[in-house]
Design a protein around this motif. Sequence first.
Motif, PDB file in Angstrom:
ATOM      1  N   ILE A  87     -57.086  67.623  -5.418  1.00  0.00           N
ATOM      2  CA  ILE A  87     -58.859  67.381  -4.519  1.00  0.00           C
ATOM      3  C   ILE A  87     -58.717  66.261  -3.878  1.00  0.00           C
ATOM      4  O   ILE A  87     -57.886  65.165  -3.961  1.00  0.00           O
ATOM      5  CB  ILE A  87     -60.107  66.867  -5.363  1.00  0.00           C
ATOM      6  CG1 ILE A  87     -60.232  68.202  -6.534  1.00  0.00           C
ATOM      7  CG2 ILE A  87     -61.493  66.565  -5.125  1.00  0.00           C
ATOM      8  CD1 ILE A  87     -60.731  67.708  -8.008  1.00  0.00           C
ATOM      9  N   TRP A  88     -58.965  66.542  -2.166  1.00  0.00           N
ATOM     10  CA  TRP A  88     -58.824  65.913  -1.067  1.00  0.00           C
ATOM     11  C   TRP A  88     -60.222  65.830  -0.097  1.00  0.00           C
ATOM     12  O   TRP A  88     -61.282  66.744  -0.315  1.00  0.00           O
ATOM     13  CB  TRP A  88     -57.733  66.588  -0.099  1.00  0.00           C
ATOM     14  CG  TRP A  88     -58.060  67.994  -0.061  1.00  0.00           C
ATOM     15  CD1 TRP A  88     -58.398  69.315  -0.277  1.00  0.00           C
ATOM     16  CD2 TRP A  88     -58.366  68.326   1.782  1.00  0.00           C
ATOM     17  NE1 TRP A  88     -58.789  70.203   0.950  1.00  0.00           N
ATOM     18  CE2 TRP A  88     -58.257  69.355   2.040  1.00  0.00           C
ATOM     19  CE3 TRP A  88     -57.601  67.767   2.782  1.00  0.00           C
ATOM     20  CZ2 TRP A  88     -58.482  69.975   2.887  1.00  0.00           C
ATOM     21  CZ3 TRP A  88     -57.889  67.812   4.202  1.00  0.00           C
ATOM     22  CH2 TRP A  88     -58.211  69.402   4.119  1.00  0.00           C
ATOM     23  N   ALA A  89     -60.041  65.110   0.872  1.00  0.00           N
ATOM     24  CA  ALA A  89     -61.127  65.118   2.260  1.00  0.00           C
ATOM     25  C   ALA A  89     -60.391  64.700   3.371  1.00  0.00           C
ATOM     26  O   ALA A  89     -59.055  64.160   3.297  1.00  0.00           O
ATOM     27  CB  ALA A  89     -61.763  63.791   1.598  1.00  0.00           C
ATOM     28  N   THR A  90     -60.451  65.783   4.217  1.00  0.00           N
ATOM     29  CA  THR A  90     -60.384  65.496   5.217  1.00  0.00           C
ATOM     30  C   THR A  90     -59.839  63.917   5.873  1.00  0.00           C
ATOM     31  O   THR A  90     -58.916  63.914   7.388  1.00  0.00           O
ATOM     32  CB  THR A  90     -61.618  66.608   6.862  1.00  0.00           C
ATOM     33  OG1 THR A  90     -62.634  65.551   6.428  1.00  0.00           O
ATOM     34  CG2 THR A  90     -61.033  67.638   6.223  1.00  0.00           C
ATOM     35  N   SER A 162     -61.380  59.686  -7.599  1.00  0.00           N
ATOM     36  CA  SER A 162     -60.229  58.927  -6.948  1.00  0.00           C
ATOM     37  C   SER A 162     -59.904  60.067  -6.117  1.00  0.00           C
ATOM     38  O   SER A 162     -59.567  61.464  -6.718  1.00  0.00           O
ATOM     39  CB  SER A 162     -58.662  58.728  -7.967  1.00  0.00           C
ATOM     40  OG  SER A 162     -58.015  58.186  -7.097  1.00  0.00           O
ATOM     41  N   LEU A 163     -59.982  59.737  -4.901  1.00  0.00           N
ATOM     42  CA  LEU A 163     -58.741  61.527  -3.940  1.00  0.00           C
ATOM     43  C   LEU A 163     -57.764  60.209  -2.780  1.00  0.00           C
ATOM     44  O   LEU A 163     -57.427  59.159  -3.170  1.00  0.00           O
ATOM     45  CB  LEU A 163     -59.889  61.056  -2.560  1.00  0.00           C
ATOM     46  CG  LEU A 163     -60.903  61.872  -2.542  1.00  0.00           C
ATOM     47  CD1 LEU A 163     -61.854  61.787  -1.296  1.00  0.00           C
ATOM     48  CD2 LEU A 163     -60.948  63.481  -3.129  1.00  0.00           C
ATOM     49  N   PRO A 164     -56.686  61.749  -3.131  1.00  0.00           N
ATOM     50  CA  PRO A 164     -56.838  63.221  -3.981  1.00  0.00           C
ATOM     51  C   PRO A 164     -56.564  62.913  -5.289  1.00  0.00           C
ATOM     52  O   PRO A 164     -55.147  62.140  -5.602  1.00  0.00           O
ATOM     53  CB  PRO A 164     -55.796  63.283  -3.216  1.00  0.00           C
ATOM     54  CG  PRO A 164     -54.498  61.974  -3.359  1.00  0.00           C
ATOM     55  CD  PRO A 164     -54.965  61.242  -2.495  1.00  0.00           C
ATOM     56  N   THR A 165     -56.994  64.050  -5.870  1.00  0.00           N
ATOM     57  CA  THR A 165     -56.622  63.917  -7.259  1.00  0.00           C
ATOM     58  C   THR A 165     -56.103  65.717  -7.929  1.00  0.00           C
ATOM     59  O   THR A 165     -56.424  66.250  -7.107  1.00  0.00           O
ATOM     60  CB  THR A 165     -58.366  63.657  -7.883  1.00  0.00           C
ATOM     61  OG1 THR A 165     -58.563  62.829  -8.224  1.00  0.00           O
ATOM     62  CG2 THR A 165     -57.943  64.126  -9.676  1.00  0.00           C
ATOM     63  N   THR A 166     -54.878  65.361  -8.105  1.00  0.00           N
ATOM     64  CA  THR A 166     -55.123  66.775  -8.213  1.00  0.00           C
ATOM     65  C   THR A 166     -54.205  67.176  -9.953  1.00  0.00           C
ATOM     66  O   THR A 166     -53.747  66.451 -10.924  1.00  0.00           O
ATOM     67  CB  THR A 166     -52.391  66.484  -8.556  1.00  0.00           C
ATOM     68  OG1 THR A 166     -52.626  66.702  -6.663  1.00  0.00           O
ATOM     69  CG2 THR A 166     -51.908  68.250  -8.770  1.00  0.00           C
TER      70      THR A 166
END
Length: 201
Positions: A87-90, A162-166
Amino acid sequence: MKKSFNIVLIGLALSIVFVPEVKAYAHQGLMKLGFFQPKIELPSEIKSENKNYNNGKESNFQMSFVDTKGNTLSLEQLKGKVVFLNIWATWCGPCIAEMPSIQKLYDKFKDKEDVAFVILEAESNKNKAVKFMTNKKLDLPLYFPSESIPSESIPSEIFRGSLPTTVIFDKKGNIAHVTEGMADYSGEDIVDFLNEVRAMN
């Protein structure tokens, strides 16, 4: 001369804080030095009290996402596969920093029918996410939350903000591993982990 040096130093520090690409570059340098390794526990080592692992009891997380063509996919449909969900964001520097290492891991497993990668851009910023992947020459499977309010479509057991989350799921849909924050996924330890999870019933 000293004043000019201080101005450059301050400018660099501000860039690292506020410019995602610069921040990502700095983080990638730290990764190359061996920092930000994911804490991997093989399934055989996970204790029964670990709340992130259900010890064979089948989970039923309700979560769906859409790909760049608008096709919908759910975690339920992915049961029978080991799932690597990132889970990420640009705009997130640490997210950008770890992407090349995720690509390396993906390249090792993309032909395995029992492994699925879901690279979930958390804010449904489709145009920017696709442009990012194209510019970085990444071919990771890109998805977006299916709900109009993205945060409502991700269960709190999976994502706490929390970004990123794996998150790695076993074939029954159980959570086998969670990393909150940036990590380097290019090492053999994560490959061994995924292979052991693949071998589980």
